[in-house]
Design an enzyme around this catalytic site. Structure first.
Site, PDB file in Angstrom:
ATOM      1  N   GLU A  60      81.179  69.862  86.012  1.00 11.46           N
ATOM      2  CA  GLU A  60      81.660  70.909  86.924  1.00 11.46           C
ATOM      3  C   GLU A  60      82.843  70.418  87.761  1.00 11.46           C
ATOM      4  O   GLU A  60      82.832  70.501  88.995  1.00 11.46           O
ATOM      5  CB  GLU A  60      80.533  71.390  87.843  1.00 11.46           C
TER       6      GLU A  60
ATOM      7  N   GLU B 154      73.930  75.427  81.946  1.00  9.70           N
ATOM      8  CA  GLU B 154      72.887  75.262  82.969  1.00  9.70           C
ATOM      9  C   GLU B 154      72.393  76.645  83.346  1.00  9.70           C
ATOM     10  O   GLU B 154      73.060  77.367  84.093  1.00  9.70           O
ATOM     11  CB  GLU B 154      73.413  74.540  84.215  1.00  9.70           C
TER      12      GLU B 154
HETATM   13  C1  GAL Z   1      74.983  72.170  89.123  1.00  4.42           C
HETATM   14  C2  GAL Z   1      75.132  70.734  88.667  1.00  4.42           C
HETATM   15  C3  GAL Z   1      73.798  70.126  88.292  1.00  4.42           C
HETATM   16  C4  GAL Z   1      72.804  70.419  89.368  1.00  4.42           C
HETATM   17  C5  GAL Z   1      72.736  71.910  89.604  1.00  4.42           C
HETATM   18  C6  GAL Z   1      71.781  72.310  90.698  1.00  4.42           C
HETATM   19  O1  GAL Z   1      76.094  72.599  89.807  1.00  4.42           O
HETATM   20  O2  GAL Z   1      76.003  70.687  87.565  1.00  4.42           O
HETATM   21  O3  GAL Z   1      73.931  68.754  88.109  1.00  4.42           O
HETATM   22  O4  GAL Z   1      73.210  69.768  90.520  1.00  4.42           O
HETATM   23  O5  GAL Z   1      73.958  72.370  90.014  1.00  4.42           O
HETATM   24  O6  GAL Z   1      70.574  71.942  90.473  1.00  4.42           O
END
Ligand code: GAL
Length: 722
Positions: A157, A239
Site C-alpha cells: 500500500e 485484502e
Molecule cells: C492494510 C494493510 C495491512 C493491514 C490492514 C489492516 O492497510 O495493508 O497490512 O494493516 O490494513 O488490518
C-alpha cells in the site's frame, strides 16, 4: 511455468482459476496449528493462502537470521502445499500488518543516514542483504521450482505514504520491483492499493510491471473503474477485511458474517477474479511483536478464530467459495459481466460462456430495508436487503441474506481446575540500584537509543528539589513522553499515566505526548523516577505524525515542569539532571529465559495485593482435553506473561471505551462489541507449549494486579441453544 495472470484471470496449472485465498500469518500461530489451519482452508474452498514475511522477527539482530519454530516459513509453505494450496507471498520488506515497526527490524533505526521506504543507499543495502537471504531460502518453494508460491507482492500500500516522498518514492518502488524480479522466481509480481473511491483509484500511480490489486472493506463499487484504471488486468481484491484489528482501550471489532459474505459475493458478481480474505486466520501477537497499541489477540473476526476454530463466517464464506469454484470456468472466461439495473438498488449481473450462464441477482439496500422480489427467467426471487442470489444455468445455486447482527459465538471459555491459586510465588522488581547501569543524560532522551527495542521498559530518574520552607501543591507536567508510564516519588508510586492513547498521533511536542499529575511535595530533595513502557513501535509514518518511521521514539525525550496550584505554591521546585536505565532487573537476571530459576521467590503474601512491579511464578498441570486453551487474566493489570519460557505476549486489562471515530473509511462494514469490559481478558496458550506434568507460568505484573485470580480456560463448543 504453471502460473500466469492475463486480463481475465489467473491461470494456474493450465486452467483459468478464481484466486480464492486467505491470509494466515505464520508467526501468529504455531507449527503444530499449521496443518489444521491448512486443512480448514482447503475444506473452506480456498485454493491459496497468503502471508507477509516478517523481517523484524527473522532478523532480530543484524545478520542473525532465524527461520525456526513459528518462523519456519518453508515448513509453513510445505504445509500449504500438503493440502494442495498455493501460496501468495508478500515479502515486504515493509508489511504494515499491525506488526512492530511495520515489520522492519528496530535496529534499522541505527543504520547511519537511513530513511525507510524511500530512495536511500543505506536502506537499499539493508533490504538487498535481507532479500538475498530470504529469496535464497525460498527459491525451492516458488512455482517455477515445483513449489507452491505463485505470486509475490512488492512493498505494501505504498500509495498511503507515496505522496510524501515524491519522485524518490517512485524510484524506490521501481528499484524494489527490479530487485525482486532479479531473483528470477518466475512468479508474477503484484502491487496493492487502498480502495476508497473512484477518484482516489484513478489518481493512484501504478507500478509498471506489477499486477495492481485492491485492498478494502468492500470493493465491488470500484471494479469497473479498476478496469479503466488498470486495463489488461483482472480485478484482484488482495485484502478483503474481515473486520478490523483491536487496539488497547477499544472494544473488539466485528463484522457480521452475512455482510462479509454479501460483499465478497457482490465483488465476484461485478467481475472480480480473485479475493484474499484478510485474515482467514488472524491468530495471536505472541512476544512483543505487535505494533504500537495492538492487543495481543489478532482475532480480526476472521473465518477461523484466534485458536484456529471455525466460526459462522467460515461456514458462510466456505459455501460461497465452493459455489464460485463450481462455476469458475464461466466466471473466468467472461471479463466483465453484462450489467442490468432494475432500479431501487436491485441489480443483475450476467456471465455466459460456451452455452452456460451464471447470473447474480443482487439487492444492495441495507438489511433493515426488508425483502424485495426480483423476476428473472420466469422465476421470482425474494431478496432481503444486502443479499445475493446466484443462478447457474437458470437454477438457484447459492444465496446469502444480509444481516447487521453480531454473530452468536459458537464457542465459550470454560474454566479448568489446572491452577491451584495457593501455589503462587512472588518476587519484587526493585527500582534499579543507584550504582546500577544508569546512564547520565542530563536532559531526557528517548529510550530506543538505549533499549534497542530489546525490552519495553526504561527507567528515568532525577532529583526533585523543593527549596525553601512549606509543602507545595501543584502539577507535574511531562511533555514528550510515551506510551504508558508510572511515576514514583521516593520509591512510592505517585501516579499512573492516562490510558486513553490515540492510535495515530501528531507532532512530538504536541498534546498526544503530554501528561500531567496533581501532587503535593514536602520541602527538600525527592527521588523522582519514571518507569516508561513501550506498547510496540508504530506500523507506519501516519502513526508518528506523518514523519519517516525512522524518527520513531519511545520513553521520555521532552521535559518535566512544575505548575503551581496557586499563589504561594510555586517557585523553588527544581528538576535535577536526568539518568536513564534500560530494562528491568528481572530481565537482566533473565527470569523468563531461566523459567524463574534466577529469581529469589517467596510465597505470595496478602501485602502483595495492589503493589506494582512484581514477578509471579506458579507451577500447574496441563488442562484436560486437546482443544485450545487460554489464560483468564481478568484479575491482572498490565504486563508480560510466559509459559514454559515462551512469551504469550503483552497483557493489559485496560477498560474499553466506545471509539470516537471508526478507524477506517470503510466504516459501513465495521462494528464494535459493546464497550466496558477489559480490552482483552483471555490470552491464548498454544497446546504445544504445554507439557505433560509440570508447567510454569511466569508473570511480570506492572501495575498491581492479583495473580490469585488467574484461571486456565478451555475454549469449547458452545452448548447447543434450545
Ligand atoms: C492494510 C494493510 C495491512 C493491514 C490492514 C489492516 O492497510 O495493508 O497490512 O494493516 O490494513 O488490518
Amino acid at each position: 511455468m504453471s502460473i500466469s495472470i492475463d486480463a481475465k484471470s489467473c491461470i494456474i496449472d493450465g486452467r483459468r482459476r478464481l484466486l480464492l485465498s486467505g491470509t494466515v500469518h505464520y508467526p501468529r500461530s504455531t507449527p503444530g496449528m499449521w496443518p489444521g489451519i491448512m486443512r480448514e482452508a482447503r475444506a473452506g474452498g480456498l485454493n491459496c493462502v497468503e502471508t507477509y514475511v516478517f523481517w523484524n522477527q527473522h532478523e532480530r539482530g543484524r545478520g542473525k537470521y532465524d527461520f525456526s519454530g513459528r518462523l519456519d516459513l518453508r515448513r509453513f509453505c510445505e504445509c500449504a502445499a500438503d493440502e494442495g494450496l498455493k501460496v501468495f507471498l508478500r515479502p515486504g520488506p515493509y508489511i504494515c500488518a499491525e506488526q512492530d515497526y511495520g515489520g522492519f527490524p528496530a535496529w534499522l533505526r541505527d543504520v547511519p543516514g537511513i530513511r525507510l521506504r524511500t530512495k536511500n543507499d543505506a536502506y537499499y543495502a539493508e533490504v538487498r542483504r535481507w532479500f538475498d537471504v530470504l529469496f535464497a531460502c525460498l527459491s525451492p518453494l516458488f512455482d517455477k521450482a515445483g513449489g507452491p508460491i505463485i505470486a509475490a507482492q512488492v512493498e505494501n500500500e505504498y500509495a498511503n505514504i507515496g505522496a510524501s516522498y515524491g519522485s524518490e518514492g517512485g524510484d524506490y518502488m521501481a528499484w524494489l520491483r527490479d530487485l525482486i524480479a532479479g531473483y528470477e522466481t518466475g512468479a508474477p509480481l503484484t502491487s496493492c492499493n487502498p480502495a476508497g473511491s473512484d477518484e482516489m483509484m484513478l489518481a493512484t500511480p501504478k507500478l509498471e510491471g506489477a499486477v495492481p490489486t485492491l485492498n478494502g472493506g468492500f470493493v465491488h463499487p470500484f471494479v469497473r473503474t479498476f478496469k479503466r484504471w488498470a486495463p489488461g488486468h483482472p480485478c484482484l481484491w488482495t485484502e478483503a477485511w474481515m473486520a478490523w484489528y483491536q487496539v488497547w482501550g477499544l472494544p473488539r471489532p466485528f463484522r457480521p458474517a452475512a455482510n462479509m459474505t454479501y460483499c465478497a459475493a457482490r465483488f465476484f458478481a461485478e467481475g472480480g477474479k480473485g479475493i484474499n480474505y484478510f485474515p482467514w486466520h488472524g491468530g495471536t501477537n505472541f512476544g512483543r511483536d505487535g505494533m504500537y497499541l495492538q492487543t495481543t489477540q489478532y482475532e480480526f473476526d476472521a473465518a477461523l478464530d484466534e485458536f484456529g476454530c471455525r466460526t459462522r463466517k467460515y461456514e458462510l464464506l466456505s459455501s460461497l467459495n465452493h459455489a464460485l469454484r463450481e462455476h469458475e470456468s464461466v466466471l473466468t472466461e467472461c471479463d466483465l459481466p453484462e450489467a442490468r439495473s432494475f432500479g431501487g438498488g436491485l441489480e443483475a449481473r450476467i456471465f455466459s460462456h460456451d452455452g452456460k450462464s451464471v447470473v447474480f441477482l443482487c439487492n444492495d439496500n441495507p438489511p433493515s430495508s426488508g425483502e424485495r422480489a426480483m423476476e428473472w427467467g420466469g422465476g421470482s426471487y425474494a431478496l432481503p436487503g444486502q443479499s445475493v442470489v446466484m443462478l447457474a444455468n437458470g437454477r438457484e445455486a447459492w444465496r446469502v441474506a444480509g444481516s447487521d447482527a453480531l454473530d452468536a459465538p459458537s464457542r465459550v471459555f470454560v474454566s479448568t481446575p489446572a491452577i491451584d491459586s495457593g501455589g503462587w510465588l512472588a518476587a519484587d522488581e526493585p527500582m534499579p540500584a543507584d550504582a546500577g547501569d544508569w546512564v547520565a543524560i542530563g536532559q531526557p532522551r528517548e529510550q530506543l537509543a538505549f533499549t534497542k527495542n530489546k525490552t519495553d521498559y526504561a527507567w528515568y530518574k532525577c532529583e526533585l528539589r523543593v527549596e525553601g520552607g512549606g509543602r507545595r501543591r501543584g502539577r507535574i507536567v511531562f511533555q514528550g513522553i510515551n506510551d504508558f508510564f508510572q511515576l514514583f516519588i521516593n520509591g512510592e508510586r505517585a501516579a499512573v499515566s492516562n490510558t486513553h492513547l490515540p492510535e495515530d498521533r501528531g507532532p512530538w511536542d504536541g498534546a498526544d505526548y503530554r501528561q500531567a499529575f496533581d501532587i503535593e511535595l514536602e520541602p527538600g530533595g525527592h527521588r523522582l523516577a519514571v518507569l516508561v513502557c513501550s506498547l510496540g513501535l508504530v506500523k507506519g509514518d501516519w502513526q508518528a505524525g506523518r514523519r519517516n518511521m525512522v524518527e520513531e521514539r519511545k520513553g521520555f525525550w521532552g521535559r518535566a515542569s512544575w505548575l503551581p496550584a496557586g499563589p504561594g505554591q510555586g517557585g523553588g521546585v527544581r528538576f535535577g539532571e536526568w539518568s536513564i536505565h534500560a530494562g528491568l532487573d528481572g530481565e537482566r537476571k533473565a527470569i523468563p529465559a531461566t523459567q524463574g530459576h534466577s529469581a529469589q521467590w517467596r510465597r505470595l503474601e496478602p501485602s502483595d495485593a495492589g503493589r506494582p512491579l512484581r514477578w509471579y511464578y506458579i507451577e500447574f498441570q496441563p488442562p484436560s482435553g486437546a482443544g485450545p486453551a487460554a489464560f483468564d487474566f481478568g484479575s491482572l493489570g498490565k504486563g508480560l506473561a510466559w509459559v514454559n519460557g515462551e512469551c504469550l505476549g503483552r497483557y493489559w486489562t485496560v477498560g474499553s471505551a466506545a471509539p470516537e471515530k471508526i478507524p477506517t473509511e470503510h466504516n459501513q462494514v465495521m462494528h464494535f462489541a459493546p464497550p466496558g469490559g477489559p480490552s482483552q481478558r483471555y490470552y491464548h496458550v498454544p497446546r504445544e507449549w504445554l507439557h505433560d506434568g509440570k508447567n510454569v507460568l511466569l508473570v511480570f505484573e506492572e501495575t498491581g494486579g492479583d495473580p490469585g485470580g488467574i484461571k486456565l480456560m478451555n475454549w469449547q463448543p458452545a452448548p447447543a441453544s434450545e
